[in-house]
Write an enzyme that holds these catalytic residues in place. Structure first.
Site, PDB file in Angstrom:
ATOM      1  N   HIS A   1     -14.073  -2.314   5.820  1.00  0.00           N
ATOM      2  CA  HIS A   1     -12.911  -3.052   6.304  1.00  0.00           C
ATOM      3  C   HIS A   1     -13.236  -3.836   7.570  1.00  0.00           C
ATOM      4  CE1 HIS A   1      -8.824  -3.539   8.077  1.00  0.00           C
ATOM      5  NE2 HIS A   1      -8.498  -3.708   6.803  1.00  0.00           N
TER       6      HIS A   1
ATOM      7  N   SER B   1     -10.741  -1.125   0.008  1.00  0.00           N
ATOM      8  CA  SER B   1      -9.431  -1.775   0.007  1.00  0.00           C
ATOM      9  C   SER B   1      -9.367  -3.017  -0.870  1.00  0.00           C
ATOM     10  CB  SER B   1      -9.035  -2.151   1.440  1.00  0.00           C
ATOM     11  OG  SER B   1      -9.977  -3.039   2.015  1.00  0.00           O
TER      12      SER B   1
ATOM     13  N   ASP C   1     -13.985   6.162   6.363  1.00  0.00           N
ATOM     14  CA  ASP C   1     -12.621   5.651   6.506  1.00  0.00           C
ATOM     15  C   ASP C   1     -11.847   6.026   5.244  1.00  0.00           C
ATOM     16  OD1 ASP C   1     -10.283   4.248   6.761  1.00  0.00           O
ATOM     17  OD2 ASP C   1     -11.200   2.275   6.985  1.00  0.00           O
TER      18      ASP C   1
ATOM     19  N   HIS D   1      -7.264   4.419   2.303  1.00  0.00           N
ATOM     20  CA  HIS D   1      -6.611   4.251   1.002  1.00  0.00           C
ATOM     21  C   HIS D   1      -6.689   5.504   0.133  1.00  0.00           C
ATOM     22  CE1 HIS D   1      -5.685  -0.046   1.402  1.00  0.00           C
ATOM     23  NE2 HIS D   1      -6.767  -0.069   2.153  1.00  0.00           N
TER      24      HIS D   1
ATOM     25  N   GLU E   1     -16.172   3.424   3.420  1.00  0.00           N
ATOM     26  CA  GLU E   1     -14.798   3.772   3.061  1.00  0.00           C
ATOM     27  C   GLU E   1     -14.853   4.718   1.863  1.00  0.00           C
ATOM     28  OE1 GLU E   1     -11.930   0.539   2.707  1.00  0.00           O
ATOM     29  OE2 GLU E   1     -13.330  -0.792   3.737  1.00  0.00           O
TER      30      GLU E   1
ATOM     31  N   LYS F   1      -0.108   3.651   4.873  1.00  0.00           N
ATOM     32  CA  LYS F   1      -0.302   3.339   3.455  1.00  0.00           C
ATOM     33  C   LYS F   1       0.365   4.438   2.627  1.00  0.00           C
ATOM     34  CE  LYS F   1      -4.409   0.586   4.403  1.00  0.00           C
ATOM     35  NZ  LYS F   1      -4.255   0.595   5.887  1.00  0.00           N
TER      36      LYS F   1
ATOM     37  N   ASN G   1       0.816  -1.215   0.000  1.00  0.00           N
ATOM     38  CA  ASN G   1       0.000   0.000   0.000  1.00  0.00           C
ATOM     39  C   ASN G   1       0.849   1.264   0.000  1.00  0.00           C
ATOM     40  OD1 ASN G   1      -2.414  -1.535   0.173  1.00  0.00           O
ATOM     41  ND2 ASN G   1      -2.153  -1.734   2.383  1.00  0.00           N
TER      42      ASN G   1
END
Length: 394
Positions: free
Chosen positions: A129, A179, A204, A207, A175, A238, A40
């Site tokens: 997640h 992910s 979230d 990423h 998110e 990440k 990541n």
């Protein structure tokens, strides 16, 4: 060993044997010498000599700092450095306050476990997640899931919550970049839908941190939605290449988490070195516009090459660095990953039950440091023709 310990040992042995028999045994292994299409580290910060030097120089000038935190922030672990870094993070993420956690997992666990209470409703995207799932499980709120990125399904869940006899609050958790699929949440529409039904949105940004936004602040800031989201979680391991995480939002939310988020209350704080790394990673990312642009160039090139050289193969709809080739069946996905590894590329298979049966995949992570030649060579080991349609889950 006592008879009871021997019995437990046999049970553990049997469970591991069953997992090994099913081909799902997890093992730790390194990937020395392989081209990185797995990590990541999207911007290459984790291997940046410039960032490393910035952190080392900061360490050397803060000679009076301890090597360890020595306790939780509510006991011996509170420092002026932690407060000042949190103020810097609040400014960077364009919000009122922030609270650092030891990891993104801790942040999601603590936030979702303590914020929605008994009588409240927590509605989550089905692909959030594991850390958010575990936090939701610890909550006493009424919980439900909506189909991934399906606004109509979410609205039906919000209508059910509004028609409920319960008088509590409603929270929606998503998110910004997922992910396992690499696709983005429709954040603008989600915000408007939540506002229509009086719900609060939790995002979230794990990423998206470092990758999106004018200076890497994430998708919420990129879309101008910072004041309309209750809480955001940004992780630093990440795109930012260091460690730790932060929950950003109002000062009231920060005070609440200090009092009720168990992963914050009962955990030894991050050491000063980690706080300095967080500070300088955020300084470094603000000057990394060219690196972010290069990453987007790499993503476009990869997608163009796949469309040209592997037409018809089945990929998730991802504009992000996470590109996933669906290869139904654990064994098929595992074999293709091994083939890529033998060719010199660190590519990993994601198997069920981590993803649904029929949605097994190769998860290819692109980076600003990947080269055109590396991408061209990787594509040569991918399937030329799509697998039979009936193998794909609907």
């Amino acid at each position: 060993m006592t008879e009871s310990i021997l019995s437990i040992a046999q049970t553990l042995t049997d469970r591991l044997a069953a997992r090994r028999q099913s081909g799902l045994l997890r093992q730790l292994r390194t990937a020395d010498g392989l081209v990185d299409f797995c990590s990541n580290d999207y911007l290459g910060f984790a291997r940046s000599p410039v960032l490393r030097t910035m952190i080392q120089e900061a360490d050397s000038t803060h000679t009076r700092l301890r090597t360890g935190a020595t306790g939780s922030r509510l006991l011996a672990g509170q420092t002026q450095l932690a407060d000042s870094v949190e103020q810097e993070l609040a400014a960077f993420y364009q919000t009122e306050a922030s609270l650092i956690f030891n990891s993104g997992y801790d942040a999601n666990l603590g936030l979702l476990a303590c914020l929605p209470q008994s009588g409240d409703t927590l509605i989550t995207d089905e692909l959030i997640h594991a850390s958010m799932i575990d936090g939701a499980r610890l909550s006493y709120a009424t919980r439900s899931r909506f189909r991934h990125n399906d606004l109509n399904d979410l609205e039906s869940k919000l209508q059910q919550a509004s028609n409920s006899t319960q008088s509590g609050q409603v929270f929606v958790a998503v998110e910004s970049v997922y992910s396992m699929d690499g696709d983005q949440a429709p954040l603008g529409e989600l915000v408007r839908l939540c506002e229509r039904y009086g719900a609060a949105l939790i995002v979230d940004e794990a990423h998206a941190t470092g990758v999106y936004g004018p200076a890497g602040e994430g998708l919420v800031v990129a879309l101008g939605l910072a004041d309309r989201v209750l809480a955001r979680v940004h992780t630093f391991g990440k795109g930012l290449g260091v460690h730790g995480a932060v929950v950003v939002g109002s000062a009231l939310l920060r005070d609440y988490l200090i009092n009720f988020a168990r992963p914050f209350i009962y955990t030894t704080a991050l050491p000063p070195h980690s706080l300095l790394a967080i500070r300088y990673a955020h300084q470094y990312v603000q000057a990394a516009a060219d690196t972010r642009d290069q990453l987007q160039t790499i993503i476009r090139y990869f997608q163009q090459r796949v469309a040209s050289e592997r037409p018809g193969t089945n990929w998730t709809n991802s504009p992000s660095p996470i590109q996933c080739l669906l290869i139904p069946g654990n064994e098929q996905a595992r074999q293709l990953a091994q083939q890529a590894q033998r060719a010199g590329f660190d590519v990993r298979a994601i198997l069920s039950p981590t993803v649904p049966i029929g949605q097994e995949r190769l998860r290819i992570c692109l980076h600003a440091f990947n080269t055109v030649d590396e991408i061209d060579r990787l594509i040569t080991v991918l399937p030329v023709t799509p697998l039979p349609n009936e193998l794909y889950a609907t």
